[in-house]
Design a protein around this motif. Structure first.
Motif, mmCIF file in Angstrom:
data_model
loop_
_atom_site.group_PDB
_atom_site.id
_atom_site.type_symbol
_atom_site.label_atom_id
_atom_site.label_comp_id
_atom_site.label_asym_id
_atom_site.label_seq_id
_atom_site.Cartn_x
_atom_site.Cartn_y
_atom_site.Cartn_z
ATOM 1 N N GLU A 1 56.551 35.980 17.700
ATOM 2 C CA GLU A 1 56.544 37.447 17.807
ATOM 3 C C GLU A 1 55.405 38.086 17.027
ATOM 4 O OE1 GLU A 1 59.533 41.286 17.114
ATOM 5 O OE2 GLU A 1 60.252 39.251 16.785
ATOM 6 N N ASN A 2 55.374 37.856 15.714
ATOM 7 C CA ASN A 2 54.364 38.500 14.876
ATOM 8 C C ASN A 2 53.075 37.695 14.767
ATOM 9 O OD1 ASN A 2 56.114 40.658 14.230
ATOM 10 N ND2 ASN A 2 57.109 39.400 12.654
ATOM 11 N N ARG A 3 53.136 36.441 15.171
ATOM 12 C CA ARG A 3 51.974 35.544 15.116
ATOM 13 C C ARG A 3 51.482 35.350 13.684
ATOM 14 N NH1 ARG A 3 52.084 32.473 19.552
ATOM 15 N NH2 ARG A 3 51.881 33.655 21.498
ATOM 16 N N GLU A 4 52.410 35.317 12.738
ATOM 17 C CA GLU A 4 52.063 35.056 11.343
ATOM 18 C C GLU A 4 52.289 33.584 11.017
ATOM 19 O OE1 GLU A 4 53.654 37.644 8.407
ATOM 20 O OE2 GLU A 4 53.355 39.445 9.601
ATOM 21 N N MET A 5 51.488 33.076 10.109
ATOM 22 C CA MET A 5 51.572 31.680 9.718
ATOM 23 C C MET A 5 52.903 31.362 9.056
ATOM 24 S SD MET A 5 48.838 29.580 7.337
ATOM 25 C CE MET A 5 47.416 30.127 8.279
ATOM 26 N N MET A 6 53.428 30.176 9.355
ATOM 27 C CA MET A 6 54.671 29.721 8.749
ATOM 28 C C MET A 6 54.602 28.213 8.550
ATOM 29 S SD MET A 6 57.143 30.032 12.121
ATOM 30 C CE MET A 6 58.541 29.268 11.318
ATOM 31 N N VAL A 7 55.415 27.700 7.640
ATOM 32 C CA VAL A 7 55.434 26.275 7.347
ATOM 33 C C VAL A 7 56.387 25.568 8.305
ATOM 34 C CG1 VAL A 7 55.942 24.505 5.622
ATOM 35 C CG2 VAL A 7 54.880 26.669 4.919
ATOM 36 N N LEU A 8 55.883 24.547 8.984
ATOM 37 C CA LEU A 8 56.697 23.758 9.902
ATOM 38 C C LEU A 8 57.167 22.457 9.271
ATOM 39 C CD1 LEU A 8 54.686 24.153 13.236
ATOM 40 C CD2 LEU A 8 56.614 25.531 12.411
ATOM 41 N N ALA A 9 56.366 21.899 8.370
ATOM 42 C CA ALA A 9 56.728 20.645 7.707
ATOM 43 C C ALA A 9 55.910 20.492 6.435
ATOM 44 C CB ALA A 9 56.489 19.456 8.628
ATOM 45 N N LEU A 10 56.483 19.790 5.465
ATOM 46 C CA LEU A 10 55.787 19.461 4.222
ATOM 47 C C LEU A 10 55.498 17.969 4.198
ATOM 48 C CD1 LEU A 10 57.956 21.466 1.646
ATOM 49 C CD2 LEU A 10 55.784 22.160 2.671
ATOM 50 N N THR B 1 48.554 29.233 -1.855
ATOM 51 C CA THR B 1 48.310 30.132 -0.728
ATOM 52 C C THR B 1 48.104 31.550 -1.240
ATOM 53 O OG1 THR B 1 49.749 28.745 0.644
ATOM 54 C CG2 THR B 1 49.188 30.924 1.501
ATOM 55 N N GLY B 2 47.098 32.236 -0.726
ATOM 56 C CA GLY B 2 46.766 33.573 -1.204
ATOM 57 C C GLY B 2 47.532 34.695 -0.520
ATOM 58 N N PHE B 3 48.564 34.354 0.250
ATOM 59 C CA PHE B 3 49.417 35.368 0.880
ATOM 60 C C PHE B 3 50.828 34.805 0.996
ATOM 61 C CE2 PHE B 3 47.092 32.975 4.128
ATOM 62 C CZ PHE B 3 48.119 32.457 4.903
ATOM 63 N N GLU B 4 51.777 35.649 1.336
ATOM 64 C CA GLU B 4 53.166 35.210 1.465
ATOM 65 C C GLU B 4 53.304 34.292 2.668
ATOM 66 O OE1 GLU B 4 56.974 34.701 0.271
ATOM 67 O OE2 GLU B 4 55.439 35.887 -0.775
ATOM 68 N N LEU B 5 53.738 33.068 2.421
ATOM 69 C CA LEU B 5 53.861 32.072 3.476
ATOM 70 C C LEU B 5 55.308 31.570 3.512
ATOM 71 C CD1 LEU B 5 52.472 30.368 5.636
ATOM 72 C CD2 LEU B 5 51.808 28.744 3.867
ATOM 73 N N PRO B 6 56.074 31.970 4.530
ATOM 74 C CA PRO B 6 57.493 31.586 4.586
ATOM 75 C C PRO B 6 57.684 30.076 4.682
ATOM 76 C CG PRO B 6 56.998 33.346 6.158
ATOM 77 C CD PRO B 6 55.693 32.840 5.653
ATOM 78 N N VAL B 7 58.635 29.561 3.904
ATOM 79 C CA VAL B 7 59.003 28.148 3.950
ATOM 80 C C VAL B 7 60.503 28.068 4.235
ATOM 81 C CG1 VAL B 7 59.015 25.943 2.739
ATOM 82 C CG2 VAL B 7 57.235 27.623 2.230
ATOM 83 N N PRO B 8 60.919 27.586 5.397
ATOM 84 C CA PRO B 8 62.350 27.494 5.707
ATOM 85 C C PRO B 8 63.090 26.616 4.697
ATOM 86 C CG PRO B 8 61.017 27.121 7.666
ATOM 87 C CD PRO B 8 60.072 27.107 6.502
ATOM 88 N N ALA B 9 64.345 26.936 4.450
ATOM 89 C CA ALA B 9 65.138 26.158 3.495
ATOM 90 C C ALA B 9 65.327 24.722 3.964
ATOM 91 C CB ALA B 9 66.495 26.825 3.286
ATOM 92 N N ASP B 10 65.377 24.528 5.266
ATOM 93 C CA ASP B 10 65.601 23.192 5.819
ATOM 94 C C ASP B 10 64.316 22.568 6.365
ATOM 95 O OD1 ASP B 10 65.316 24.983 7.864
ATOM 96 O OD2 ASP B 10 66.911 24.152 9.130
#
Length: 268
Positions: A211-220, A233-242
């Motif tokens: 939807e927003n086309r913002e970067m997110m973490v898919l895997a570590l 990271t120089g901006f807020e980067l969401p990391v899912p709990a799971d």
């Protein structure tokens, strides 16, 4: 734990790996490529990843060079220094002009564009032109080459080290467009096709929400935590709990990379 302590712990965890950060980038990028795809690959990690994919799970992958080489023949230990390297024309599938290669891109025959950059922002915009004020830049970089064309017309994979100075709130200059300002701004700018698909770093694999086309973490990657990602990271980067953890590079994958680049010109 302070951010400084977290960074120290991360450095120790990364140092204990049996592979370099660049080798990790190559392996994880290769795993994203699929058999039968046509990929526009730059030199260095993109080319290594594409060849690794060919030698493991994607034998029908076709590699394009901006200089006009289709299906380059790359000998182990003789990696080309540029996409205009004419030694790669020997035993290649085909040699055409730069214009013809870009026409293939414009006509939709290229599935994936693969490159790096000096800076990237939350919407996947890449900067490889300069750092600092346009009127008086601190650092001048190589520039676009065919990067703007590729990013404008194909799905993109970017491989780069994960550092706060590279992952910035806003790039100093958009050399190669990602999702511009998010949402539908890419399509509204006249770029209805393509876009940023994945960003592969030495800390994890990143994608973009629909939807927003913002970067997110898919895997570590193994040994990396959410705190490590946020600290670099120089901006807020969401990391899912799971958030899942990637599978570490296999010895077979590393052996292929090391055979291709025995002097570690690109994998050190």
């Amino acid at each position: 734990m302070t951010i400084e302590a977290a960074r120290t712990g991360l450095a120790g965890a990364l140092a204990s790996r049996s592979y370099t950060a660049s080798e990790l980038l190559g392996v994880m990028s290769a795993r994203l490529l699929k058999d039968g795809q046509t990929v526009f690959a730059g030199v260095g990690i993109p080319l290594l990843a594409a060849i690794l994919a060919q030698k493991t799970h994607a034998p029908g992958l076709t590699i394009l060079f901006e200089g006009g080489v289709i299906g380059p023949f790359v000998e182990a230990g003789k990696l080309p220094p540029s996409t205009n390297e004419q030694r790669c024309t020997r035993r290649a599938n085909m040699l055409v002009s730069i214009t013809e290669v870009l026409l293939m891109l414009q006509r939709g025959y290229v599935d994936v564009g693969f490159m790096g950059g000096a800076q990237i922002d939350r919407y996947g915009n890449l900067n490889s032109s300069f750092i600092g004020d346009p009127a008086n830049p601190k650092i001048r970089l190589p520039g676009t080459g065919g990067g703007n064309d590729i990013a404008s017309l194909a799905d993109m994979i970017v491989a780069m080290k994960h550092e706060k100075r590279r992952f910035v709130e806003k790039v100093d200059f958009i050399t190669s467009p990602g999702f511009i300002n998010g949402g539908r701004t890419r399509a509204e700018a006249g770029l209805p096709a393509g876009g940023m698909f994945r960003v592969v770093t030495d800390l994890g694999i990143l994608g973009f929400d629909e939807e927003n086309r913002e970067m997110m973490v898919l895997a570590l990657h193994p040994g990396v935590t959410a705190a490590d990602i946020k600290a670099n990271t120089g901006f807020e980067l969401p990391v899912p709990a799971d958030v899942p953890t990637t599978e570490a590079p296999a010895m077979e994958e590393l052996a292929i990379l090391r055979e291709l680049d025995p002097e570690q010109l690109y994998t050190a």
